[in-house]
Design a protein around this motif. Structure first.
Motif, PDB file in Angstrom:
ATOM      1  N   GLU A 197      -7.680  11.286   1.272  1.00 41.88           N
ATOM      2  CA  GLU A 197      -8.741  11.927   0.472  1.00 41.88           C
ATOM      3  C   GLU A 197      -9.101  11.034  -0.710  1.00 41.88           C
ATOM      4  O   GLU A 197     -10.271  10.840  -1.030  1.00 41.88           O
ATOM      5  N   SER A 198      -8.073  10.478  -1.353  1.00 41.83           N
ATOM      6  CA  SER A 198      -8.329   9.602  -2.506  1.00 41.83           C
ATOM      7  C   SER A 198      -8.841   8.231  -2.083  1.00 41.83           C
ATOM      8  O   SER A 198      -9.761   7.691  -2.689  1.00 41.83           O
ATOM      9  N   LEU A 199      -8.219   7.681  -1.041  1.00 40.57           N
ATOM     10  CA  LEU A 199      -8.605   6.328  -0.622  1.00 40.57           C
ATOM     11  C   LEU A 199     -10.049   6.289  -0.098  1.00 40.57           C
ATOM     12  O   LEU A 199     -10.716   5.258  -0.174  1.00 40.57           O
ATOM     13  N   SER A 200     -10.539   7.411   0.409  1.00 39.39           N
ATOM     14  CA  SER A 200     -11.920   7.410   0.905  1.00 39.39           C
ATOM     15  C   SER A 200     -12.918   7.252  -0.241  1.00 39.39           C
ATOM     16  O   SER A 200     -14.096   7.031   0.001  1.00 39.39           O
ATOM     17  N   LYS A 201     -12.418   7.344  -1.481  1.00 38.93           N
ATOM     18  CA  LYS A 201     -13.299   7.111  -2.630  1.00 38.93           C
ATOM     19  C   LYS A 201     -13.079   5.721  -3.232  1.00 38.93           C
ATOM     20  O   LYS A 201     -13.592   5.408  -4.308  1.00 38.93           O
ATOM     21  N   SER A 202     -12.298   4.891  -2.550  1.00 39.98           N
ATOM     22  CA  SER A 202     -12.014   3.539  -3.048  1.00 39.98           C
ATOM     23  C   SER A 202     -13.292   2.712  -3.197  1.00 39.98           C
ATOM     24  O   SER A 202     -14.258   2.905  -2.457  1.00 39.98           O
ATOM     25  N   THR A 203     -13.290   1.787  -4.149  1.00 36.58           N
ATOM     26  CA  THR A 203     -14.443   0.899  -4.305  1.00 36.58           C
ATOM     27  C   THR A 203     -14.434  -0.203  -3.236  1.00 36.58           C
ATOM     28  O   THR A 203     -15.407  -0.926  -3.081  1.00 36.58           O
ATOM     29  N   ASP A 204     -13.317  -0.328  -2.517  1.00 37.17           N
ATOM     30  CA  ASP A 204     -13.276  -1.266  -1.393  1.00 37.17           C
ATOM     31  C   ASP A 204     -13.889  -0.543  -0.183  1.00 37.17           C
ATOM     32  O   ASP A 204     -13.300   0.393   0.367  1.00 37.17           O
ATOM     33  N   GLN A 205     -15.072  -1.001   0.230  1.00 33.95           N
ATOM     34  CA  GLN A 205     -15.831  -0.297   1.268  1.00 33.95           C
ATOM     35  C   GLN A 205     -15.082  -0.178   2.592  1.00 33.95           C
ATOM     36  O   GLN A 205     -15.176   0.840   3.273  1.00 33.95           O
ATOM     37  N   ASP A 206     -14.345  -1.220   2.958  1.00 33.99           N
ATOM     38  CA  ASP A 206     -13.624  -1.183   4.231  1.00 33.99           C
ATOM     39  C   ASP A 206     -12.492  -0.156   4.201  1.00 33.99           C
ATOM     40  O   ASP A 206     -12.351   0.649   5.116  1.00 33.99           O
ATOM     41  N   LEU A 207     -11.695  -0.206   3.137  1.00 31.65           N
ATOM     42  CA  LEU A 207     -10.594   0.761   3.030  1.00 31.65           C
ATOM     43  C   LEU A 207     -11.138   2.181   2.983  1.00 31.65           C
ATOM     44  O   LEU A 207     -10.600   3.096   3.611  1.00 31.65           O
ATOM     45  N   ALA A 208     -12.220   2.369   2.245  1.00 38.31           N
ATOM     46  CA  ALA A 208     -12.811   3.706   2.129  1.00 38.31           C
ATOM     47  C   ALA A 208     -13.282   4.218   3.492  1.00 38.31           C
ATOM     48  O   ALA A 208     -13.079   5.381   3.836  1.00 38.31           O
ATOM     49  N   ALA A 209     -13.896   3.321   4.278  1.00 39.17           N
ATOM     50  CA  ALA A 209     -14.416   3.736   5.589  1.00 39.17           C
ATOM     51  C   ALA A 209     -13.282   4.110   6.549  1.00 39.17           C
ATOM     52  O   ALA A 209     -13.360   5.122   7.251  1.00 39.17           O
ATOM     53  N   ILE A 249      -5.391  -0.595  -8.796  1.00 38.61           N
ATOM     54  CA  ILE A 249      -5.830   0.663  -9.432  1.00 38.61           C
ATOM     55  C   ILE A 249      -6.837   0.341 -10.533  1.00 38.61           C
ATOM     56  O   ILE A 249      -7.823   1.055 -10.723  1.00 38.61           O
ATOM     57  N   LYS A 250      -6.610  -0.775 -11.219  1.00 33.43           N
ATOM     58  CA  LYS A 250      -7.536  -1.200 -12.286  1.00 33.43           C
ATOM     59  C   LYS A 250      -8.953  -1.383 -11.752  1.00 33.43           C
ATOM     60  O   LYS A 250      -9.938  -1.180 -12.456  1.00 33.43           O
ATOM     61  N   GLU A 251      -9.055  -1.782 -10.505  1.00 35.18           N
ATOM     62  CA  GLU A 251     -10.375  -2.024  -9.890  1.00 35.18           C
ATOM     63  C   GLU A 251     -10.867  -0.809  -9.109  1.00 35.18           C
ATOM     64  O   GLU A 251     -11.831  -0.904  -8.346  1.00 35.18           O
ATOM     65  N   ASN A 252     -10.152   0.293  -9.230  1.00 32.27           N
ATOM     66  CA  ASN A 252     -10.479   1.512  -8.465  1.00 32.27           C
ATOM     67  C   ASN A 252     -10.457   1.280  -6.960  1.00 32.27           C
ATOM     68  O   ASN A 252     -11.205   1.900  -6.213  1.00 32.27           O
ATOM     69  N   ILE A 253      -9.562   0.375  -6.536  1.00 32.53           N
ATOM     70  CA  ILE A 253      -9.418   0.124  -5.097  1.00 32.53           C
ATOM     71  C   ILE A 253      -8.260   0.964  -4.555  1.00 32.53           C
ATOM     72  O   ILE A 253      -8.407   1.662  -3.564  1.00 32.53           O
ATOM     73  N   ALA A 254      -7.119   0.895  -5.245  1.00 33.26           N
ATOM     74  CA  ALA A 254      -5.927   1.601  -4.764  1.00 33.26           C
ATOM     75  C   ALA A 254      -5.857   3.016  -5.328  1.00 33.26           C
ATOM     76  O   ALA A 254      -6.530   3.349  -6.301  1.00 33.26           O
ATOM     77  N   VAL A 255      -5.011   3.817  -4.694  1.00 37.93           N
ATOM     78  CA  VAL A 255      -4.814   5.203  -5.115  1.00 37.93           C
ATOM     79  C   VAL A 255      -3.632   5.272  -6.084  1.00 37.93           C
ATOM     80  O   VAL A 255      -2.582   4.680  -5.831  1.00 37.93           O
ATOM     81  N   ASP A 256      -3.812   5.994  -7.182  1.00 38.59           N
ATOM     82  CA  ASP A 256      -2.698   6.206  -8.111  1.00 38.59           C
ATOM     83  C   ASP A 256      -1.807   7.304  -7.526  1.00 38.59           C
ATOM     84  O   ASP A 256      -2.132   8.484  -7.578  1.00 38.59           O
ATOM     85  N   LEU A 257      -0.680   6.893  -6.948  1.00 36.24           N
ATOM     86  CA  LEU A 257       0.152   7.829  -6.198  1.00 36.24           C
ATOM     87  C   LEU A 257       0.849   8.864  -7.078  1.00 36.24           C
ATOM     88  O   LEU A 257       1.169   9.955  -6.613  1.00 36.24           O
ATOM     89  N   THR A 258       1.076   8.505  -8.339  1.00 36.05           N
ATOM     90  CA  THR A 258       1.736   9.482  -9.213  1.00 36.05           C
ATOM     91  C   THR A 258       0.881  10.748  -9.338  1.00 36.05           C
ATOM     92  O   THR A 258       1.400  11.844  -9.477  1.00 36.05           O
ATOM     93  N   ALA A 259      -0.422  10.556  -9.221  1.00 39.26           N
ATOM     94  CA  ALA A 259      -1.333  11.699  -9.336  1.00 39.26           C
ATOM     95  C   ALA A 259      -1.264  12.613  -8.114  1.00 39.26           C
ATOM     96  O   ALA A 259      -1.689  13.762  -8.165  1.00 39.26           O
ATOM     97  N   LEU A 260      -0.713  12.111  -7.006  1.00 37.55           N
ATOM     98  CA  LEU A 260      -0.676  12.913  -5.776  1.00 37.55           C
ATOM     99  C   LEU A 260       0.588  13.760  -5.659  1.00 37.55           C
ATOM    100  O   LEU A 260       0.641  14.731  -4.919  1.00 37.55           O
ATOM    101  N   LYS A 261       1.613  13.345  -6.394  1.00 41.22           N
ATOM    102  CA  LYS A 261       2.933  13.911  -6.141  1.00 41.22           C
ATOM    103  C   LYS A 261       3.015  15.424  -6.369  1.00 41.22           C
ATOM    104  O   LYS A 261       3.641  16.137  -5.585  1.00 41.22           O
TER     105      LYS A 261
END
Ligand code: ZN
Lengths: 160, 252
Positions: free
Chosen positions: B113-125, B184-196
């Motif tokens: 759910e979070s990764l689909s909002k990544s700024t990396d288009q491939d990972l998001a897709a 995470i700084k580039e809004n590519i990765a998901v901040d996992l602490t927020a998911l726990k």
């Protein structure tokens, strides 16, 4: 130069090997057709990530276009992700006639254990059916049974 | 580490989780407790291996060394695999498989759910695509947790045992290091602490219905993300890689 309509007509002759009653246009996996002078580019998208039919479908397109002397480039795209909403009305009717219940408009999947979707029996039309398993003979189907006529049937499950 | 290296490492971690779990579940093919379940597990395995393929394809592209998806899946050494320890654990009995799957599915749903909002288009897709499938996996494993937990005394005791045993591998799902920080700084990765918190509350909800207890034992085991695996990994890879090692470059 080949007309775009001709390309779409050809694509309607390519069938999903796992649901042989549906052509790939009805299935909604053909996203775009672009024409250049001598070639065309067809963009398709997989139904499921691990769908083993994709390779066969690509080969079928290549073969058919070759027979028609049209050079085709096939591109696969993941986004936007395929949804069962893209199956045409025509496609849904064909599924029903074939004995596969077409996808019903289901509520948000994230709501767990919401009231089970009513899937009418494709044979006797009864709404008194039960889900046997969420996973059926292929990735895209669930396994159901009719409580009235007892017919076991596939349900093309909703993917959104 | 530059951004490209970080994306490669990040993508391989996700791909390896899918590959190893997909491989593990595929071992159930022909051994399911009932026919429907045999089919369900192999369907889920197929989804996971399909997802792994998409992530490996992207990793190969990022790497830019002309390697293919298959090179990455079949021809790395054990320490080069970065999956979490949870997914390489043995299938055990059906309850063990379901508990492992449930912990992973809950995580994966939130993660995609979070990764689909990544700024990396491939990972998001790929995440957007995978999320739809993961919802079905989660529904399947959640229903089994409830059925086994709230079933007979024997099924309850067995699934509680599986949960207790596997719990020590769950913290690693939220492992983060400099790779994550950089992305995470580039809004590519998901901040996992927020998911726990959401992960735990979903599990509590299902466990309550299943009359199961969340283990209180605090000991946690990790290492997979750094390439340090449990003894089961070598056996899994031996089977997974056998054909490519015995017959290099063979085509199916
Ligand atoms: Zn019927």
């Amino acid at each position: 130069m080949v007309k775009k309509e001709k390309i779409w007509e050809l694509l309607e002759q390519v069938f999903d090997p796992e649901v042989p009653v549906l052509n790939i246009v009805d299935l909604g996996i053909v996203r775009t057709v672009e024409m250049n002078d001598h070639t065309c580019k067809v963009t398709i998208t997989p139904t499921y990530s691990g769908c083993p039919a994709m390779k066969t479908i690509e080969e079928e397109i290549q073969k058919l276009f070759q027979e028609n002397d049209i050079e085709v480039e096939i591109e696969s795209t993941l986004s936007p992700a395929w949804t069962t909403d893209w199956i045409s009305e025509n496609g849904k009717n064909k599924l029903r006639e074939y004995g596969i219940a077409p996808p019903e408009n289901e509520v948000d999947k994230s709501v767990l254990f919401a009231e089970a979707t009513v899937v009418p029996c494709p044979l006797c039309k009864s709404k008194n059916t039960k889900m046997v398993s969420l996973f059926g003979s292929t990735a895209c189907k669930a396994h159901y049974q009719c409580n009235e006529c007892l017919e076991p049937f596939d349900y093309f499950k909703c993917l959104r | 580490m530059n951004k490209q290296e970080a994306i490669l490492e990040y993508t391989l971690r996700i791909a390896d989780d899918s590959l190893l779990l997909g491989h593990r579940i595929s071992e159930w093919c022909g051994h399911g407790p009932i026919l429907e379940e045999d089919i369900a597990l192999t369907n889920i395995a197929l989804d996971l291996i399909g997802q792994a393929t998409n992530f490996f394809d992207y990793a190969a592209k990022v790497q830019g060394e002309g390697k293919t998806c298959d090179d990455l899946a079949f021809l790395r050494l054990e320490r080069e695999y970065k999956n979490v320890l949870l997914v390489e654990q043995k299938n055990g009995h059906f309850g063990d498989t379901i508990a492992r799957q449930f912990f992973f599915d809950v995580f994966r749903k939130l993660f995609f759910e979070s990764l689909s909002k990544s700024t990396d288009q491939d990972l998001a897709a790929i995440a957007e695509k995978s999320l739809k499938e993961t919802r079905y996996h989660l529904k399947h494993s959640s229903e089994w947790i409830i059925r086994l937990g709230d079933g007979t005394q024997e099924s309850h005791d067995k699934i509680q045992g599986s949960v207790d045993y596997l719990w020590k591998f769950t913290d690693e799902l939220f492992f983060m290091d400099q790779v994550d920080e950089l992305l995470i700084k580039e809004n590519i990765a998901v901040d996992l602490t927020a998911l726990k918190a959401n992960w735990k509350s979903y599990i509590s909800e299902i466990f309550q219905e299943a009359t199961l207890n969340i283990p209180t034992n605090g000991w946690q085991q990790a290492g997979g993300r750094k390439g340090l695996h449990s003894e089961h990994m070598g056996y899994a890879l031996a089977e997974l890689q056998y054909m490519q090692r015995a017959y290099p470059n063979m085509q199916w």
